[in-house]
Design a protein around this motif. Sequence first.
Motif, PDB file in Angstrom:
ATOM      1  N   GLY A   1       0.821  -1.208   0.000  1.00 20.00           N
ATOM      2  CA  GLY A   1       0.000   0.000   0.000  1.00 20.00           C
ATOM      3  C   GLY A   1       0.850   1.251   0.000  1.00 20.00           C
ATOM      4  N   GLU A   2       1.987   1.203   0.726  1.00 17.90           N
ATOM      5  CA  GLU A   2       2.897   2.354   0.760  1.00 17.90           C
ATOM      6  C   GLU A   2       3.466   2.637  -0.617  1.00 17.90           C
ATOM      7  OE1 GLU A   2       3.047   0.547   4.933  1.00 17.90           O
ATOM      8  OE2 GLU A   2       2.902  -0.165   2.861  1.00 17.90           O
ATOM      9  N   GLU A   3       3.851   1.576  -1.329  1.00 17.34           N
ATOM     10  CA  GLU A   3       4.431   1.762  -2.665  1.00 17.34           C
ATOM     11  C   GLU A   3       3.405   2.317  -3.650  1.00 17.34           C
ATOM     12  OE1 GLU A   3       7.875  -1.669  -2.959  1.00 17.34           O
ATOM     13  OE2 GLU A   3       5.764  -2.301  -2.938  1.00 17.34           O
ATOM     14  N   MET A   4       2.178   1.830  -3.569  1.00 14.23           N
ATOM     15  CA  MET A   4       1.134   2.319  -4.467  1.00 14.23           C
ATOM     16  C   MET A   4       0.832   3.787  -4.190  1.00 14.23           C
ATOM     17  SD  MET A   4      -1.270   0.896  -6.783  1.00 14.23           S
ATOM     18  CE  MET A   4      -0.656   2.118  -7.916  1.00 14.23           C
ATOM     19  N   THR A   5       0.725   4.131  -2.924  1.00 16.36           N
ATOM     20  CA  THR A   5       0.446   5.521  -2.546  1.00 16.36           C
ATOM     21  C   THR A   5       1.581   6.436  -2.965  1.00 16.36           C
ATOM     22  OG1 THR A   5      -0.844   4.754  -0.639  1.00 16.36           O
ATOM     23  CG2 THR A   5      -0.135   7.053  -0.640  1.00 16.36           C
ATOM     24  N   SER A   6       2.813   6.003  -2.720  1.00 14.86           N
ATOM     25  CA  SER A   6       3.975   6.809  -3.090  1.00 14.86           C
ATOM     26  C   SER A   6       4.045   7.023  -4.592  1.00 14.86           C
ATOM     27  CB  SER A   6       5.253   6.135  -2.592  1.00 14.86           C
ATOM     28  OG  SER A   6       6.378   6.951  -2.823  1.00 14.86           O
ATOM     29  N   ALA A   7       3.642   6.019  -5.374  1.00 13.62           N
ATOM     30  CA  ALA A   7       3.629   6.166  -6.834  1.00 13.62           C
ATOM     31  C   ALA A   7       2.723   7.314  -7.255  1.00 13.62           C
ATOM     32  CB  ALA A   7       3.176   4.856  -7.478  1.00 13.62           C
ATOM     33  N   PHE A   8       1.570   7.431  -6.585  1.00 11.15           N
ATOM     34  CA  PHE A   8       0.656   8.531  -6.896  1.00 11.15           C
ATOM     35  C   PHE A   8       1.301   9.880  -6.573  1.00 11.15           C
ATOM     36  CE2 PHE A   8      -2.586   5.478  -7.667  1.00 11.15           C
ATOM     37  CZ  PHE A   8      -3.634   6.142  -8.290  1.00 11.15           C
ATOM     38  N   TRP A   9       1.961   9.974  -5.434  1.00 10.00           N
ATOM     39  CA  TRP A   9       2.603  11.236  -5.060  1.00 10.00           C
ATOM     40  C   TRP A   9       3.720  11.596  -6.033  1.00 10.00           C
ATOM     41  CZ3 TRP A   9       1.825  15.167  -1.614  1.00 10.00           C
ATOM     42  CH2 TRP A   9       0.766  15.000  -0.719  1.00 10.00           C
TER      43      TRP A   9
ATOM     44  N   ILE B   1      -9.887  -4.053  -0.582  1.00 10.19           N
ATOM     45  CA  ILE B   1      -9.393  -4.374   0.759  1.00 10.19           C
ATOM     46  C   ILE B   1      -8.018  -3.761   1.000  1.00 10.19           C
ATOM     47  CG2 ILE B   1     -10.713  -6.516   0.857  1.00 10.19           C
ATOM     48  CD1 ILE B   1      -8.111  -8.028   0.307  1.00 10.19           C
ATOM     49  N   GLY B   2      -7.441  -3.105  -0.002  1.00  6.65           N
ATOM     50  CA  GLY B   2      -6.103  -2.540   0.125  1.00  6.65           C
ATOM     51  C   GLY B   2      -6.073  -1.283   0.982  1.00  6.65           C
ATOM     52  N   SER B   3      -4.857  -0.874   1.315  1.00  6.38           N
ATOM     53  CA  SER B   3      -4.683   0.304   2.166  1.00  6.38           C
ATOM     54  C   SER B   3      -4.431   1.589   1.382  1.00  6.38           C
ATOM     55  CB  SER B   3      -3.515   0.070   3.140  1.00  6.38           C
ATOM     56  OG  SER B   3      -2.336  -0.278   2.437  1.00  6.38           O
ATOM     57  N   SER B   4      -4.213   1.482   0.073  1.00  5.34           N
ATOM     58  CA  SER B   4      -3.887   2.692  -0.686  1.00  5.34           C
ATOM     59  C   SER B   4      -5.083   3.556  -1.074  1.00  5.34           C
ATOM     60  CB  SER B   4      -3.078   2.336  -1.934  1.00  5.34           C
ATOM     61  OG  SER B   4      -3.852   1.585  -2.848  1.00  5.34           O
ATOM     62  N   PRO B   5      -6.267   3.017  -1.378  1.00  2.40           N
ATOM     63  CA  PRO B   5      -7.353   3.880  -1.855  1.00  2.40           C
ATOM     64  C   PRO B   5      -7.660   5.063  -0.948  1.00  2.40           C
ATOM     65  CG  PRO B   5      -7.920   1.616  -2.308  1.00  2.40           C
ATOM     66  CD  PRO B   5      -6.672   1.583  -1.477  1.00  2.40           C
ATOM     67  N   ALA B   6      -7.702   4.860   0.358  1.00  2.00           N
ATOM     68  CA  ALA B   6      -8.000   5.975   1.275  1.00  2.00           C
ATOM     69  C   ALA B   6      -6.920   7.041   1.169  1.00  2.00           C
ATOM     70  CB  ALA B   6      -8.102   5.467   2.702  1.00  2.00           C
ATOM     71  N   ARG B   7      -5.642   6.615   1.068  1.00  2.00           N
ATOM     72  CA  ARG B   7      -4.534   7.573   0.972  1.00  2.00           C
ATOM     73  C   ARG B   7      -4.536   8.289  -0.370  1.00  2.00           C
ATOM     74  NH1 ARG B   7      -4.424   3.350   4.836  1.00  2.00           N
ATOM     75  NH2 ARG B   7      -3.326   4.226   6.646  1.00  2.00           N
ATOM     76  N   ILE B   8      -4.958   7.581  -1.414  1.00  2.00           N
ATOM     77  CA  ILE B   8      -5.083   8.213  -2.730  1.00  2.00           C
ATOM     78  C   ILE B   8      -6.183   9.274  -2.690  1.00  2.00           C
ATOM     79  CG2 ILE B   8      -5.774   7.780  -5.125  1.00  2.00           C
ATOM     80  CD1 ILE B   8      -4.393   4.981  -4.775  1.00  2.00           C
ATOM     81  N   GLY B   9      -7.287   8.967  -2.009  1.00  2.00           N
ATOM     82  CA  GLY B   9      -8.355   9.950  -1.843  1.00  2.00           C
ATOM     83  C   GLY B   9      -7.892  11.174  -1.062  1.00  2.00           C
ATOM     84  N   PHE B  10      -7.019  10.948  -0.085  1.00  4.47           N
ATOM     85  CA  PHE B  10      -6.450  12.048   0.700  1.00  4.47           C
ATOM     86  C   PHE B  10      -5.631  12.964  -0.211  1.00  4.47           C
ATOM     87  CE2 PHE B  10      -2.867  13.437   3.539  1.00  4.47           C
ATOM     88  CZ  PHE B  10      -3.599  14.251   4.388  1.00  4.47           C
ATOM     89  N   LEU B  11      -4.804  12.384  -1.072  1.00  3.00           N
ATOM     90  CA  LEU B  11      -4.026  13.171  -2.032  1.00  3.00           C
ATOM     91  C   LEU B  11      -4.945  13.903  -3.008  1.00  3.00           C
ATOM     92  CD1 LEU B  11      -1.542  14.093  -3.639  1.00  3.00           C
ATOM     93  CD2 LEU B  11      -1.493  11.827  -4.716  1.00  3.00           C
ATOM     94  N   LYS B  12      -5.978  13.245  -3.473  1.00  2.78           N
ATOM     95  CA  LYS B  12      -6.925  13.863  -4.405  1.00  2.78           C
ATOM     96  C   LYS B  12      -7.529  15.136  -3.804  1.00  2.78           C
ATOM     97  CE  LYS B  12     -11.101  12.608  -7.064  1.00  2.78           C
ATOM     98  NZ  LYS B  12     -12.335  12.917  -6.350  1.00  2.78           N
ATOM     99  N   LYS B  13      -7.907  15.063  -2.547  1.00  2.00           N
ATOM    100  CA  LYS B  13      -8.479  16.231  -1.871  1.00  2.00           C
ATOM    101  C   LYS B  13      -7.452  17.362  -1.782  1.00  2.00           C
ATOM    102  CE  LYS B  13     -11.150  17.456   2.275  1.00  2.00           C
ATOM    103  NZ  LYS B  13     -10.368  18.599   2.757  1.00  2.00           N
ATOM    104  N   ILE B  14      -6.201  17.022  -1.468  1.00  2.00           N
ATOM    105  CA  ILE B  14      -5.147  18.033  -1.392  1.00  2.00           C
ATOM    106  C   ILE B  14      -4.956  18.708  -2.755  1.00  2.00           C
ATOM    107  CG2 ILE B  14      -2.635  18.307  -1.169  1.00  2.00           C
ATOM    108  CD1 ILE B  14      -2.774  16.204   1.089  1.00  2.00           C
ATOM    109  N   LEU B  15      -4.991  17.916  -3.813  1.00  2.00           N
ATOM    110  CA  LEU B  15      -4.813  18.477  -5.153  1.00  2.00           C
ATOM    111  C   LEU B  15      -5.996  19.361  -5.537  1.00  2.00           C
ATOM    112  CD1 LEU B  15      -2.885  18.503  -7.539  1.00  2.00           C
ATOM    113  CD2 LEU B  15      -4.083  16.521  -8.465  1.00  2.00           C
TER     114      LEU B  15
END
Length: 529
Positions: free
Chosen positions: A370-378, A409-423
């Motif tokens: 999940g960390e790697e997927m989230t970091s890829a988005f950033w 069931i992954g941990s990245s979608p919520a963090r991706i949504g967090f980044l989306k809101k920031i953007l």
Amino acid sequence: MNAKYVLLLILVSVFSFSVVAQTEAIERWDRFEVTFSGPQSGNPFDEVNLSADFSNGKEKVKVNGFYDGNGKYKIRFMPETLGEWRYKVTSNSKVLNGKTGHFTCVGATGNNHGPVKVADTYHFKYADGKRYYPFGTTLYAWTHQPQELEDITLQTLKNAPFNKVRMCVFPKYYSNVENEPVFYPFVKKGGMAGKKGEINFVWDFSKFEPAFFQHLEKRIDDLKSLGIEADIIIFHPYDKGHWGFDSLGKENDLRYIKYLTARLSSFRNVWWSLANEFDYIKTKPREVWDVYTKEVVNNDPYKHLCSIHNGSVYYDNWKPEFTHVSIQNGSTVEDFGRATLLRDVFFRPVLYDEVCYEGDLPQRWGHLSGEEMTSAFWHGVIAGTYVTHGETYKNSGDTIFWAKGGRLIGSSPARIGFLKKILEEAPGPIELADVWKDHKTATADSSHYLIYFGREMNQEWEFNLPKKGGPAAGKKFQVEVIDTWEMTIRKLPEVFEIATPETYRIFDKNRKKIRLPMKPYLALRITEI
């Protein structure tokens, strides 16, 4: 003026008002559809030509119609200009030729912002000017599953942050997705037993199965109601001869493209992806993709977004038919400074639509954390590009979200949504502030910056920004510390005042520093006060 004449005028006025009142009203960018009865004999898909010319006085648009089975022919149109539109049908069928009608295009309401278009070279807006930041996910074969699973997928998407879905038209026969679909795109001519006792169907590729496309359309409309764009993959290599949909032959490919575009071009949330991993479809030589792309673009009067996705070899994405670049390459977003390179090559929006997936598959493309997927988005967003998510956990038998949908069931979608809101809170799209010298600092303008540290862990940070396009001396800024994994934002009490630039950097006039927690995946948001 005698009484009979006055009465006649009144009746004419009332009748005219009634006709106007009954004129169909269609919102701008919504879908106008008209159905006619016509011939059923022979092969109506091949033998009946059908189109219509739409006009509002100044603007003229020609659209292709299509046969929808059971003697029904349809014409669809997406009005982009307000006012009254009139149409006239042209066909080689006497019963269809010359039919006319009209409707009124009225203003868009609610969440109808129109189709997505390219804006500012590297980014996107809806047709009404609202910014669109693509945060997509991958659901290749979700429309080829039982209804219960498709409904669960839609409920999942309703509660997820994604606003784009990458999906195939044809079913997929591949590892972890080998089920037979509910509907098939072509009419069956028969079947014969395969080596393992299964039935291999024989298809009439000149006849389409309307129920298949009606189901696809329903799901595209379901996505539209959730505010999600449908990135439609026209061809893919995941067939292995099971159905033969990857090897129709050029004539049948072109027939299929014409039929598909006639049915779907009027859907405002459709994007065209000519192929997933085009270079892995060995039945189609490279040169044919230019022909297919032009066929799609020429048959789409609204010029929806259009791309082609690669496997190992990039296509000629600078060609005018392509609006943006769709890339498979996980290395581009593993670290700093890579994601921006393709922008300089193609001068188009870059979407890294496949960067490997969060999951637990043994294959290297299916086991990001999940960390790697989230970091890829950033990494992608900081570079002024965009990244697409996928999830490959085997959460229930062979039901994997990336292929069949279901639940996340992954941990990245919520963090991706967090980044989306920031953007979305930024005053505009994010791009690197100094693309040659600083691959961690992005800016929307000289009043708004994002700095991403990735896996680096720092005890402190001295306030500094790139000089290029930076704020003037005396401007004051605040800093917020963002924990991209814990999804927290902490506003610091300090006020930072810009000093005169030194060489390529800008500092606080007192060279202030801030303390940082020794953690990875931190970011800073720096905004003018």
